[in-house]
Design an enzyme around this catalytic site. Sequence first.
Site, PDB file in Angstrom:
ATOM      1  N   CYS A   1      -3.135   7.376  -4.457  1.00 48.44           N
ATOM      2  CA  CYS A   1      -2.949   5.914  -4.437  1.00 48.44           C
ATOM      3  C   CYS A   1      -1.559   5.526  -4.974  1.00 48.44           C
ATOM      4  CB  CYS A   1      -4.054   5.209  -5.227  1.00 48.44           C
ATOM      5  SG  CYS A   1      -3.986   3.411  -4.989  1.00 48.44           S
TER       6      CYS A   1
ATOM      7  N   CYS B   1       0.868  -1.186   0.000  1.00 49.80           N
ATOM      8  CA  CYS B   1       0.000   0.000   0.000  1.00 49.80           C
ATOM      9  C   CYS B   1       0.902   1.233   0.000  1.00 49.80           C
ATOM     10  CB  CYS B   1      -0.908  -0.013   1.229  1.00 49.80           C
ATOM     11  SG  CYS B   1      -1.972   1.434   1.299  1.00 49.80           S
TER      12      CYS B   1
HETATM   13  O1  PYC Z   1      -1.869   3.951  -1.812  1.00 50.85           O
HETATM   14  O2  PYC Z   1      -1.397   1.984  -2.628  1.00 50.85           O
HETATM   15  C1  PYC Z   1      -2.159   2.771  -2.096  1.00 50.85           C
HETATM   16  C2  PYC Z   1      -3.521   2.322  -1.744  1.00 50.85           C
HETATM   17  C3  PYC Z   1      -4.099   1.112  -1.987  1.00 50.85           C
HETATM   18  C4  PYC Z   1      -5.399   1.159  -1.484  1.00 50.85           C
HETATM   19  C5  PYC Z   1      -5.582   2.382  -0.929  1.00 50.85           C
HETATM   20  N1  PYC Z   1      -4.434   3.076  -1.101  1.00 50.85           N
END
Ligand code: PYC
Length: 332
Positions: free
Chosen positions: A252, A89
Site C-alpha cells: 500500500c 493510490c
Molecule cells: O497503494 O495507495 C495504495 C492503495 C490504496 C488502496 C489500495 N492501495
Amino acid sequence: MRKTFFCIDGHTCGNPVRLVAGGGPILEGQTMREKRLFFLEHYDWIRKGLMFEPRGHDMMSGSILYPPSNKDYDIGVLFIETSGCLPMCGHGTIGTVTIALEAGLITPAVPGTLRLETPAGLVIATYKEQKGKIKSVKLINVPSFLAAGDLTVSHPELGQLTFDVAYGGNFYAIVDPQQNFSGMQDYTSLDIIRWSRQMREVVAKGPDFVHPEDAAIQGVHHIMWTGKPLNPKNTARNAVFYGDKAIDRSPCGTGTSARMAQLHARGKLQKGDAFIHESIIGSTFTGTIEGTCQVGDFEAIIPGIEGWARVFGQNTITIDTDDDPLALGFSV
Ligand code: PYC
C-alpha cells in the site's frame, strides 16, 4: 446503455491495476481534482461496472489517463477502485506507470521521469527500464503527515484500542500491536476485514479528518493493522483494509507514506533510513523520507515509495445496462 472499455490488466506487488486505455469518459473540470469530482457525480457507474464482481472483484482497482491541467505535468491520473475514486493510490500509480509506458500510452518529456497530476497533487515517478520492460518505479508521493496520535476507541470485538491517524494521500487509522491486538501476523484476513469494518464505524464517530489544503480529501476510510514481518530483514508488515472487503495485497503506497509520517513524527524513522514495508502476502515496497515540509499546521514528510508491477493481459469489457441486470456489479 452499452459501452465498451479497452483495459490493460496488471498488478503491483500482487494488487490489481486495471488501466482503462480506451472508452474512458470526457470529464469536465480543469484539474484532476475537479475531474475526479465530476466523474463521481456523472460516471460512477463506470467505476462500479469495471471494479465490482462479476467484471472485477473485492480488491479491484484501476485508473484512467487524462490530459493534465498544465505543462508542469506529463499526464493526469484518475484512480478508480471498489472503494471509490481515491485522491491518490500508490500501488495504482506504480501499476499505471508500468502499464502506460510498456503499452506506449505516454511518452515522458524527460526520459526516466513522469510528472503525474493526481487528484491529491503532484506525484513524480522515476522508473528503471530494461528491454522494453519497466522493472521498478519509484514515486515521490504527496506530503504526508501524522494528523493525530494516541486516539482511543472502544472496539466492539477487541475492546479498548489506541491508534494514530496519518495522511499519505488518504487518511489511515493505524493500529499498532498493543494489549488487545498482538499484531496482524497472529490473525486471519477474515478477522482483520471484520474488525476493520467495525473500526471504521467507531472511528467515524470521533474527530473529523479533513486535508488542510483540500476539503475534498476527508474521512478515515482505510485501516492499517501493523505487525511483525515474515522476513526479519524487512522493517515492518501491514494489512491495509479498503473498500468493504479488501486487504491490499501490496504494501500500500499511500499507507506506507502515512506509516512513515507516523514513525517520523514519533522520532522512529529518519531521512536516510530504508523502510522496507511488507504486505500481507510478503511483497515489499521500499520507503524513504526524501525531505520535509509544512502542510497547514502539520510537519510533513515527502515520502519516496519504490516497487514493481507486471502487466499480464488485455481485457475488452462491455457494460450493457439494457441487457445485463448485473452490469453495474454487486458486492456480497
Ligand atoms: O497503494 O495507495 C495504495 C492503495 C490504496 C488502496 C489500495 N492501495
